[in-house]
Every structure is written in C-alpha cells, then in structure tokens.
Write a protein that holds these residues in place. Structure first.
Motif, PDB file in Angstrom:
ATOM      1  N   GLY A  20      13.966   5.567  -4.753  1.00  0.00           N
ATOM      2  CA  GLY A  20      13.471   4.456  -3.947  1.00  0.00           C
ATOM      3  C   GLY A  20      12.584   4.956  -2.808  1.00  0.00           C
ATOM      4  O   GLY A  20      12.888   5.966  -2.196  1.00  0.00           O
ATOM      5  N   GLY A  21      11.477   4.261  -2.580  1.00  0.00           N
ATOM      6  CA  GLY A  21      10.605   4.597  -1.462  1.00  0.00           C
ATOM      7  C   GLY A  21       9.559   5.657  -1.763  1.00  0.00           C
ATOM      8  O   GLY A  21       8.720   5.960  -0.925  1.00  0.00           O
ATOM      9  N   THR A  22       9.604   6.236  -2.975  1.00  0.00           N
ATOM     10  CA  THR A  22       8.608   7.262  -3.312  1.00  0.00           C
ATOM     11  C   THR A  22       7.287   6.636  -3.756  1.00  0.00           C
ATOM     12  O   THR A  22       6.292   7.344  -3.922  1.00  0.00           O
ATOM     13  CB  THR A  22       9.104   8.188  -4.441  1.00  0.00           C
ATOM     14  OG1 THR A  22       9.471   7.374  -5.563  1.00  0.00           O
ATOM     15  CG2 THR A  22      10.297   9.017  -3.998  1.00  0.00           C
ATOM     16  N   GLY A  23       7.291   5.313  -3.971  1.00  0.00           N
ATOM     17  CA  GLY A  23       6.056   4.632  -4.344  1.00  0.00           C
ATOM     18  C   GLY A  23       6.030   4.134  -5.776  1.00  0.00           C
ATOM     19  O   GLY A  23       4.965   3.992  -6.369  1.00  0.00           O
ATOM     20  N   LYS A  24       7.199   3.783  -6.317  1.00  0.00           N
ATOM     21  CA  LYS A  24       7.262   3.271  -7.697  1.00  0.00           C
ATOM     22  C   LYS A  24       6.345   2.072  -7.901  1.00  0.00           C
ATOM     23  O   LYS A  24       5.556   2.033  -8.825  1.00  0.00           O
ATOM     24  CB  LYS A  24       8.677   2.795  -8.017  1.00  0.00           C
ATOM     25  CG  LYS A  24       9.623   3.843  -8.493  1.00  0.00           C
ATOM     26  CD  LYS A  24      10.909   3.213  -9.016  1.00  0.00           C
ATOM     27  CE  LYS A  24      11.553   2.258  -8.036  1.00  0.00           C
ATOM     28  NZ  LYS A  24      11.927   2.916  -6.782  1.00  0.00           N
ATOM     29  N   THR A  25       6.493   1.087  -7.018  1.00  0.00           N
ATOM     30  CA  THR A  25       5.726  -0.142  -7.179  1.00  0.00           C
ATOM     31  C   THR A  25       4.233   0.143  -7.033  1.00  0.00           C
ATOM     32  O   THR A  25       3.408  -0.329  -7.822  1.00  0.00           O
ATOM     33  CB  THR A  25       6.187  -1.197  -6.149  1.00  0.00           C
ATOM     34  OG1 THR A  25       7.591  -1.397  -6.319  1.00  0.00           O
ATOM     35  CG2 THR A  25       5.470  -2.513  -6.344  1.00  0.00           C
ATOM     36  N   ASN A 240       3.446  11.621  -5.739  1.00  0.00           N
ATOM     37  CA  ASN A 240       2.761  10.669  -4.860  1.00  0.00           C
ATOM     38  C   ASN A 240       2.758  11.174  -3.411  1.00  0.00           C
ATOM     39  O   ASN A 240       3.555  12.015  -3.031  1.00  0.00           O
ATOM     40  CB  ASN A 240       3.463   9.307  -4.952  1.00  0.00           C
ATOM     41  CG  ASN A 240       2.697   8.199  -4.254  1.00  0.00           C
ATOM     42  OD1 ASN A 240       1.476   8.265  -4.097  1.00  0.00           O
ATOM     43  ND2 ASN A 240       3.411   7.163  -3.831  1.00  0.00           N
ATOM     44  N   PRO A 316      -2.923  11.204  -3.673  1.00  0.00           N
ATOM     45  CA  PRO A 316      -2.965  11.584  -2.261  1.00  0.00           C
ATOM     46  C   PRO A 316      -2.217  10.597  -1.362  1.00  0.00           C
ATOM     47  O   PRO A 316      -2.069   9.416  -1.699  1.00  0.00           O
ATOM     48  CB  PRO A 316      -4.461  11.541  -1.935  1.00  0.00           C
ATOM     49  CG  PRO A 316      -5.014  10.513  -2.877  1.00  0.00           C
ATOM     50  CD  PRO A 316      -4.195  10.625  -4.140  1.00  0.00           C
ATOM     51  N   LEU A 318      -2.434   8.234   1.435  1.00  0.00           N
ATOM     52  CA  LEU A 318      -3.531   7.496   2.067  1.00  0.00           C
ATOM     53  C   LEU A 318      -3.146   7.235   3.513  1.00  0.00           C
ATOM     54  O   LEU A 318      -1.984   6.950   3.811  1.00  0.00           O
ATOM     55  CB  LEU A 318      -3.785   6.181   1.318  1.00  0.00           C
ATOM     56  CG  LEU A 318      -4.127   6.351  -0.167  1.00  0.00           C
ATOM     57  CD1 LEU A 318      -4.227   5.004  -0.856  1.00  0.00           C
ATOM     58  CD2 LEU A 318      -5.418   7.142  -0.334  1.00  0.00           C
ATOM     59  N   ARG A 320      -3.864   4.846   5.449  1.00  0.00           N
ATOM     60  CA  ARG A 320      -3.742   3.457   5.886  1.00  0.00           C
ATOM     61  C   ARG A 320      -2.722   2.802   4.957  1.00  0.00           C
ATOM     62  O   ARG A 320      -2.305   3.422   3.987  1.00  0.00           O
ATOM     63  CB  ARG A 320      -5.102   2.766   5.786  1.00  0.00           C
ATOM     64  CG  ARG A 320      -5.812   3.123   4.493  1.00  0.00           C
ATOM     65  CD  ARG A 320      -7.240   2.630   4.430  1.00  0.00           C
ATOM     66  NE  ARG A 320      -7.720   2.824   3.067  1.00  0.00           N
ATOM     67  CZ  ARG A 320      -8.345   3.914   2.637  1.00  0.00           C
ATOM     68  NH1 ARG A 320      -8.580   4.899   3.462  1.00  0.00           N
ATOM     69  NH2 ARG A 320      -8.731   4.015   1.378  1.00  0.00           N
TER      70      ARG A 320
HETATM   71  N1  ADP Z   1      -0.169   7.233  -1.896  1.00  0.00           N
HETATM   72  C1  ADP Z   1       0.281   6.567  -0.834  1.00  0.00           C
HETATM   73  N2  ADP Z   1      -0.276   6.735   0.393  1.00  0.00           N
HETATM   74  C2  ADP Z   1       0.193   6.080   1.469  1.00  0.00           C
HETATM   75  N3  ADP Z   1       1.234   5.220   1.435  1.00  0.00           N
HETATM   76  C3  ADP Z   1       1.849   5.008   0.252  1.00  0.00           C
HETATM   77  C4  ADP Z   1       1.410   5.662  -0.942  1.00  0.00           C
HETATM   78  N4  ADP Z   1       2.210   5.253  -1.954  1.00  0.00           N
HETATM   79  C5  ADP Z   1       3.090   4.377  -1.419  1.00  0.00           C
HETATM   80  N5  ADP Z   1       2.892   4.228  -0.106  1.00  0.00           N
HETATM   81  C6  ADP Z   1       3.675   3.390   0.823  1.00  0.00           C
HETATM   82  O1  ADP Z   1       5.024   3.803   0.767  1.00  0.00           O
HETATM   83  C7  ADP Z   1       5.909   2.695   0.865  1.00  0.00           C
HETATM   84  C8  ADP Z   1       6.836   2.642  -0.346  1.00  0.00           C
HETATM   85  O2  ADP Z   1       6.057   2.361  -1.501  1.00  0.00           O
HETATM   86  P1  ADP Z   1       6.607   1.439  -2.684  1.00  0.00           P
HETATM   87  O3  ADP Z   1       5.579   1.454  -3.754  1.00  0.00           O
HETATM   88  O4  ADP Z   1       7.043   0.119  -2.178  1.00  0.00           O
HETATM   89  O5  ADP Z   1       7.861   2.318  -3.107  1.00  0.00           O
HETATM   90  P2  ADP Z   1       9.119   1.945  -4.054  1.00  0.00           P
HETATM   91  O6  ADP Z   1       8.670   0.871  -4.980  1.00  0.00           O
HETATM   92  O7  ADP Z   1       9.420   3.242  -4.749  1.00  0.00           O
HETATM   93  O8  ADP Z   1      10.207   1.556  -3.154  1.00  0.00           O
HETATM   94  C9  ADP Z   1       5.018   1.470   0.992  1.00  0.00           C
HETATM   95  O9  ADP Z   1       4.883   1.158   2.344  1.00  0.00           O
HETATM   96  C10 ADP Z   1       3.689   1.923   0.414  1.00  0.00           C
HETATM   97  O10 ADP Z   1       2.604   1.230   0.978  1.00  0.00           O
END
Ligand code: ADP
Ligand code: MG
Length: 339
Positions: A20-25, A240, A316, A318, A320
């Motif tokens: 969780g939180g690694t950016g799955k979505t 990610n 990368p 990002l 923002r």
């Molecule tokens: N490559 C990235 N660069 C900057 N922020 C990111 C990146 N990927 C994800 N995030 C941020 O990290 C947070 C978690 O991403 P999210 O996709 O919701 O994760 P998950 O679904 O695993 O919980 C969000 O605030 C998202 O905007």
C-alpha cells in the motif's frame, strides 16, 4: 524465469499489486494509458472501492459501469470500472439466472451483505470474475456469463486491474482454493473454474509495484514467491518514485562519506554572484551528503531486486502531485522501456 511466467505480448489481463502507498493505483492507470497508446481500448478496473481512479483522473466517482475516461495517443482509449462485490453479484444473478429483481430483493433484506461477509471467497470470485469476463468478452456476443461466443474481436485489447496489496493478492487471485470450501459442484464452482482458467492462462500477468525501500521490496520478493506457488504468472517489477540521480558515482561516494569539496562550491556560488556563499555552500554540502547516502541505500535495495528474474521498469519520482498530465508522463516512461 519460471515455467509459468510469460513475457508481455500475450498478456491481456494485467493485475497490479504492491505494498500500500507504493503507487499501485498510479501505476495501474499509467499502464492502462501506455497499453492504449497506438489505438487500443483498455479497461482499468478498481476492486477496492476507494474511487482512487476517479480521484486520479479528476472525474466524478465511477459507477459500476464501464465508461471511457481518457484518450491515449494514436486514437487509444481507456475505460474504467469501479467493481464492487454487491453489484457484481446482482449482475451475476441476472446473467446466469435472469434474476435481477430477485437479487434486488435479496439486497434489500441484507442477504447480499450476508453472502459477501460470510464468504470472503465469494466476494473475491465475483470481483476477479468481473475482470476476467471483460478479458474474454467479444464484440457482438450476448453476455451470458461472459462465455466466449466466438466470432467478434475482443472488446478490450487489455484489462488492467488495480488490485489488492501484496499481503492479500495471492489469496485474492487463488479463487479455486477459496471457493473449494464453499462449493464442490454447481454454478458457483463452474464460475470459479472459468475465472481460474483465465487467471492461470498466459493471458494473465501479476505485476509488482515497489519503491526502493526495505519493506516494499521484501513484500515484492515474498509476493512473487506466493504468486508462483499459486500457479499464476508473474509479469514485471515496476519500481516507482525513483529519485533522480544528480551526480556521478565517484562524487556520490565522496559525498556519502561527508567529503564534499566545499571550496569548489564556494567558488562556484561566488562566481554566480550569490551573497553569503560560505553559508549556502555548507547547506548544499549537507544536502549532497543526505542525497548520496540515500542513493547508496537505494543501490543496495535495488541489488536485492537483481535476484528477481523478471523485467524491471522504473518510474521517476515526480516533484508535483499526480494528475492526468503526470499519468501521461509516466505512461510515456513505461512505453519507452518497451512495455
Ligand atoms: N511516480 C510518482 N511520483 C510522485 N508521486 C507519486 C508517484 N507515484 C505515486 N505517487 C503519489 O503517491 C501516493 C500514493 O499513490 P497511490 O497510487 O494512491 O498508491 P496506492 O494505490 O499503492 O496506495 C499518491 O499521493 C500519489 O500521487
Ligand atoms: Mg490505490
């Protein structure tokens, strides 16, 4: 590569998991855009009921209904669906038994909640069933149970699932084992078998999203083992939020040891006309040291991923927030790495 792992070109169901939180979505959405580039139609499915996809694309909450949400370069299109077990059950009852009304009555009496709370396996098979049905669906077919009626081409070139986290993914996908205790024969059993056939086929790959930190990488390594043990195919490892590298290796090594050439920094800052060059140089040197130490730690963690014999793609960090424009940037990165 295990005998069951397959490379990308045959994959049509991309299951995206990770801590969780690694950016799955975020990664699932970028992957959908990347796969649609060049003219494909891709369905992005959410199964956790969080409306993360809608938030990410800046649109209204998604209903239990497939609808276009974004265009991709070259005439591609991404559709999305927020799947929930209750709606999936109503649809299932209607498709297999023509029982929508009865289903609605059941819902009113709370029977659906009952079914899904009592039997988590049932809940999972309904959700995976929805995604696998979309994979099998063909143009012009009457959607009875999503059976392949032959004929038309697939409605979706690919389906991307924003799936449960690593800790639950093997159980979530191992529908057979889950349903075994519920039904040994009959329609639920048959449905589970159909779902499992697609999940186990070369059409399905499970991708792991991680960041370069200890815990997520450990969960990735463990998760890959569990997915393989369940007889499912591992796709790629998607690293990610990779920090940009600002310095070459020798400079980094010195900086990590606290050996930054502050004199050179001061001269540079003075040449650039900055007041208080000494103070600024000390601050910069400290930041460089921190950056270098993190880079060193990340290199060690990355080395652990070298032991994973699957393709590794990097995205990368990002600087923002992530919205529709940033998703396109990430999708391009995936495309460039030969997704
Ligand atoms: N490559 C990235 N660069 C900057 N922020 C990111 C990146 N990927 C994800 N995030 C941020 O990290 C947070 C978690 O991403 P999210 O996709 O919701 O994760 P998950 O679904 O695993 O919980 C969000 O605030 C998202 O905007
Ligand atoms: Mg999410």
């Amino acid at each position: 590569m295990s005998a069951r792992d397959r490379d990308g070109d045959t994959t049509r169901l991309h299951v995206v998991t990770g801590k969780g939180g690694t950016g799955k979505t975020t990664v699932a959405a970028s992957l959908a855009l990347a796969l649609a580039a060049g003219g494909g139609t891709v369905l992005l499915v959410e199964v956790e009921g969080r409306q993360g996809i809608a938030r990410l694309f800046g649109i209204r909450p998604l209903p239990y209904e497939e609808r276009p949400i974004a265009d991709a370069p070259g005439g591609g299109r991404v559709c999305a669906l927020a799947a929930d077990a209750e709606s999936a059950l109503l649809e299932y009852l209607e498709l297999f038994y023509g029982m929508r009304r009865a289903g609605q009555v059941l819902t009113r009496f709370g029977a659906v909640d009952f079914a899904t709370t009592i039997a988590p396996g049932m809940r999972d098979v309904l959700l995976t069933g929805k995604a696998t049905e979309a994979v099998r669906r063909r143009a012009g077919e009457r959607r009875r149970g999503g059976r392949d009626a032959g004929g038309g081409r697939p409605v979706y070139d690919a389906v991307v699932m924003d799936a449960p986290p690593t800790g639950r993914i093997a159980q979530f996908l191992n529908v057979n084992a889950e349903v075994a205790g519920l039904a040994r024969a009959g329609p639920v059993r048959n449905h589970a078998d159909t779902v499992m056939a697609t999940l186990r086929s070369a059409q399905t790959a499970v991708h792991f999203v991680t960041v370069l930190e200890e815990m997520p990488v450990q969960e990735t390594v463990d998760g890959i083992g569990e997915i393989r043990a369940a007889g499912l195919n591992v796709g790629s490892v998607l690293v990610n939020m990779v920090h940009p590298g600002f310095f070459d290796e020798p400079v980094l090594e010195d900086a990590a040891e606290g050996a930054v050439d502050t004199g050179a920094l001061v001269r540079g800052l003075k040449a650039a006309g900055l007041a208080d060059a000494e103070h600024t140089a000390r601050g910069l040197a400290a930041e460089m040291g921190g950056h270098a130490q993190r880079a060193r730690a990340e290199a060690g963690i990355r080395a652990r991923l070298d032991g994973v014999d699957r393709p590794r793609l990097e995205l990368p960090l990002l600087d923002r927030g992530v919205g529709p424009d940033e998703l396109r940037v990430l999708a391009e990165h995936l495309g460039e790495q030969g997704l």
